[in-house]
Scaffold this active site. Structure first.
Site, short mmCIF file in Angstrom:
data_model
loop_
_atom_site.label_atom_id
_atom_site.label_comp_id
_atom_site.label_asym_id
_atom_site.label_seq_id
_atom_site.Cartn_x
_atom_site.Cartn_y
_atom_site.Cartn_z
N GLY A 7 -90.44 30.83 94.49
CA GLY A 7 -91.88 30.12 94.87
C GLY A 7 -92.70 31.68 96.55
O GLY A 7 -91.30 31.43 96.98
N GLY A 12 -90.07 40.36 100.85
CA GLY A 12 -89.12 39.44 101.31
C GLY A 12 -87.56 38.64 100.59
O GLY A 12 -87.20 39.68 99.20
N TYR A 193 -91.86 25.24 113.20
CA TYR A 193 -91.18 26.20 111.99
C TYR A 193 -89.85 25.07 112.12
O TYR A 193 -89.66 24.70 110.98
CB TYR A 193 -91.13 27.72 112.47
CG TYR A 193 -90.26 27.99 111.72
CD1 TYR A 193 -90.91 28.04 110.26
CD2 TYR A 193 -89.32 28.36 111.86
CE1 TYR A 193 -90.12 29.14 109.16
CE2 TYR A 193 -87.85 29.01 110.56
CZ TYR A 193 -88.54 29.46 109.59
OH TYR A 193 -87.82 29.61 108.36
#
Length: 230
Positions: A7, A12, A193
């Site tokens: 995913g 990154g 988060y």
């Protein structure tokens, strides 16, 4: 060939891991990059094929903040492939943090200033939003969308008696203090988060326990679930 879906892999950690996988097992894996932005996904695919011309790399559009997108992506994956050996759930968002001056001074008086400065918990707040589906965006992107994708792809896991593995990216910012069972979407909090990542850890452990029990009872479905911290 071992099919793998990864995913959010256009940059990154995602892209770096895909490069490493292809360095180690170019001929043994078939990568499918699940990304929201298809232009960036194609760029990542081109970069991977440039360094590994013989690799098998596909792209699949999926936005984990949207249930419609997740269901569509899972359906397309099942049409393309008949099995899935590894599912790496890496997509995630973190709203830009804002400094809470009042909370900082309260921390000074409470003696928690060292912990607050080290972790940001309590003094860095985040503003979440709501998706068209009615979910909190961070919760939906980081947790619910991933879980939905996993459940929709469950039928292509462990095909032919082979072992499959589910890996979920966690975070060192996953703090128990940010999570509440009474507010799993973190509608009322200011650390969405951290809450979503702690919830991911809990769900990973629960899924691992569940499928280990299935292995002991039925000896046919083995999906180890790991939480990989970044």
């Amino acid at each position: 060939m071992r099919p793998m879906i990864y995913g959010c892999s256009h940059s990154g950690v995602g892209l770096a891991l895909c490069q490493r996988l292809l360095e180690d097992e170019t001929e043994r894996i078939h990568l499918c990059l699940g990304c929201r932005n298809m232009q960036r996904a194609e760029g990542a695919r081109s970069a991977l094929l440039h360094s590994h011309p013989s690799a098998q790399v596909d792209v699949l559009q999926v936005d984990t903040s949207s249930t419609t997108s997740v269901l569509r992506a899972a359906h397309e994956f099942r049409l393309r492939y008949n099995r899935l050996d590894y599912l790496y759930l890496n997509a995630g968002i973190m709203p830009n943090p804002q400094f809470d001056v009042k909370a900082f001074f309260r921390g000074l008086l409470s003696g928690q200033v060292i912990s607050m400065l080290a972790t940001g918990v309590g003094i860095l707040t985040q503003k979440d939003s709501v998706t068209p589906d009615g979910f909190q965006e961070v919760f939906s992107t980081n947790l619910f969308g991933h879980f939905l994708l996993f459940r929709e792809l469950e039928q292509v896991l462990c095909k032919g008696g082979l072992r499959s593995q589910l890996i979920w990216t966690s975070s060192s910012n996953a703090h128990r203090s940010a999570f509440s069972l009474q507010d799993v979407q973190h509608r009322e909090g200011s650390q969405p988060y951290s809450s979503s990542k702690y919830a991911s850890d809990l769900l990973s452990l629960a899924l691992n326990t569940h499928y280990n029990q299935q292995v002991r009872l039925h000896k046919q479905f083995h999906v180890p679930v790991n939480a990989h911290r970044t």
